[in-house]
Design a protein around this motif. Structure first.
Motif, PDB file in Angstrom:
ATOM      1  N   MET A 146      36.261  47.446  61.810  1.00  0.00           N
ATOM      2  CA  MET A 146      36.776  46.943  60.697  1.00  0.00           C
ATOM      3  C   MET A 146      37.920  47.656  60.200  1.00  0.00           C
ATOM      4  N   THR A 147      37.696  49.052  60.484  1.00  0.00           N
ATOM      5  CA  THR A 147      38.644  50.074  60.000  1.00  0.00           C
ATOM      6  C   THR A 147      38.364  51.209  60.733  1.00  0.00           C
ATOM      7  N   SER A 148      39.260  52.528  60.642  1.00  0.00           N
ATOM      8  CA  SER A 148      38.958  53.757  61.180  1.00  0.00           C
ATOM      9  C   SER A 148      39.016  54.761  60.193  1.00  0.00           C
ATOM     10  N   PRO A 149      38.347  55.807  60.271  1.00  0.00           N
ATOM     11  CA  PRO A 149      38.707  56.685  59.357  1.00  0.00           C
ATOM     12  C   PRO A 149      39.935  57.074  59.031  1.00  0.00           C
ATOM     13  N   GLY A 150      40.839  57.169  59.856  1.00  0.00           N
ATOM     14  CA  GLY A 150      42.255  57.658  59.957  1.00  0.00           C
ATOM     15  C   GLY A 150      43.250  56.688  58.844  1.00  0.00           C
ATOM     16  N   ARG A 151      42.500  55.316  58.816  1.00  0.00           N
ATOM     17  CA  ARG A 151      43.263  54.709  57.929  1.00  0.00           C
ATOM     18  C   ARG A 151      42.992  54.623  56.069  1.00  0.00           C
ATOM     19  N   LEU A 152      41.940  55.425  56.151  1.00  0.00           N
ATOM     20  CA  LEU A 152      41.618  55.538  54.570  1.00  0.00           C
ATOM     21  C   LEU A 152      42.511  56.820  54.182  1.00  0.00           C
ATOM     22  N   ARG A 153      43.659  56.277  53.771  1.00  0.00           N
ATOM     23  CA  ARG A 153      44.949  57.134  53.011  1.00  0.00           C
ATOM     24  C   ARG A 153      45.158  57.133  51.646  1.00  0.00           C
ATOM     25  N   PRO A 159      30.732  44.741  56.153  1.00  0.00           N
ATOM     26  CA  PRO A 159      31.276  43.942  57.262  1.00  0.00           C
ATOM     27  C   PRO A 159      30.604  43.820  58.683  1.00  0.00           C
ATOM     28  N   ASP A 160      29.874  45.176  58.866  1.00  0.00           N
ATOM     29  CA  ASP A 160      29.451  44.856  60.141  1.00  0.00           C
ATOM     30  C   ASP A 160      27.735  45.244  60.262  1.00  0.00           C
ATOM     31  N   GLY A 161      27.455  45.273  59.043  1.00  0.00           N
ATOM     32  CA  GLY A 161      25.816  45.459  58.843  1.00  0.00           C
ATOM     33  C   GLY A 161      25.362  46.759  59.078  1.00  0.00           C
ATOM     34  N   ARG A 162      26.225  47.714  59.416  1.00  0.00           N
ATOM     35  CA  ARG A 162      25.689  49.042  59.839  1.00  0.00           C
ATOM     36  C   ARG A 162      25.737  49.880  58.835  1.00  0.00           C
TER      37      ARG A 162
END
Length: 107
Positions: A1-8, A91-94
Motif C-alpha cells: 500500500m505505502t511505505s513509511p518513507g512516503r508519510l511526509r 487496505p491489506d487487513g493487517r
C-alpha cells in the motif's frame, strides 16, 4: 500500500463537538484528536451543480498508520485545507495502514 518513507505530510484529525446554543438548537465545534504523518494523494476534482451554483469538490486519499478511532463524521485538516472524511478502511487487513477517502469542498 505505502511505505513509511512516503508519510511526509502532517494532517490533523478532528472530531465534532456538539453544544446546545440555548435556543433549542446546537452548534458544532471541532476538537483536535491527533496530528499524524500521512501520505496525501489528490485525485482529479469535479464541479457539481448544487442549489443553482457550482461547488468544487476535490477527492483525496490519505494514508496514515492504522488507528481504530477514525470515523466518517470526523474531518482532516491539511495545509490549511479541510477534508471531510467519506470512509476509512484497512487496505491489506493487517492493521498496519489506514486509507481514508476524503473530499474537500468549496475550493
Amino acid at each position: 500500500m505505502t511505505s513509511p518513507g512516503r508519510l511526509r505530510e502532517r494532517v490533523t484529525i478532528e472530531a465534532p463537538q456538539r453544544a446546545g446554543d440555548g435556543a433549542g438548537g446546537w452548534t458544532i465545534a471541532w476538537s483536535q484528536v491527533a496530528t499524524v504523518w500521512a501520505d496525501v494523494i489528490s485525485f482529479k476534482g469535479t464541479e457539481l451543480a448544487e442549489a443553482d451554483r457550482l461547488e468544487a469538490r476535490e477527492p483525496f486519499r490519505v494514508v496514515i498508520r492504522h488507528r481504530g478511532d477514525v470515523k466518517s463524521d470526523m474531518r482532516l485538516t491539511w495545509r490549511g485545507r479541510v477534508l471531510d472524511i467519506r470512509g476509512a478502511f484497512d487496505p491489506d487487513g493487517r492493521r498496519r495502514w489506514l486509507a481514508i477517502d476524503c473530499e474537500e469542498r468549496g475550493r
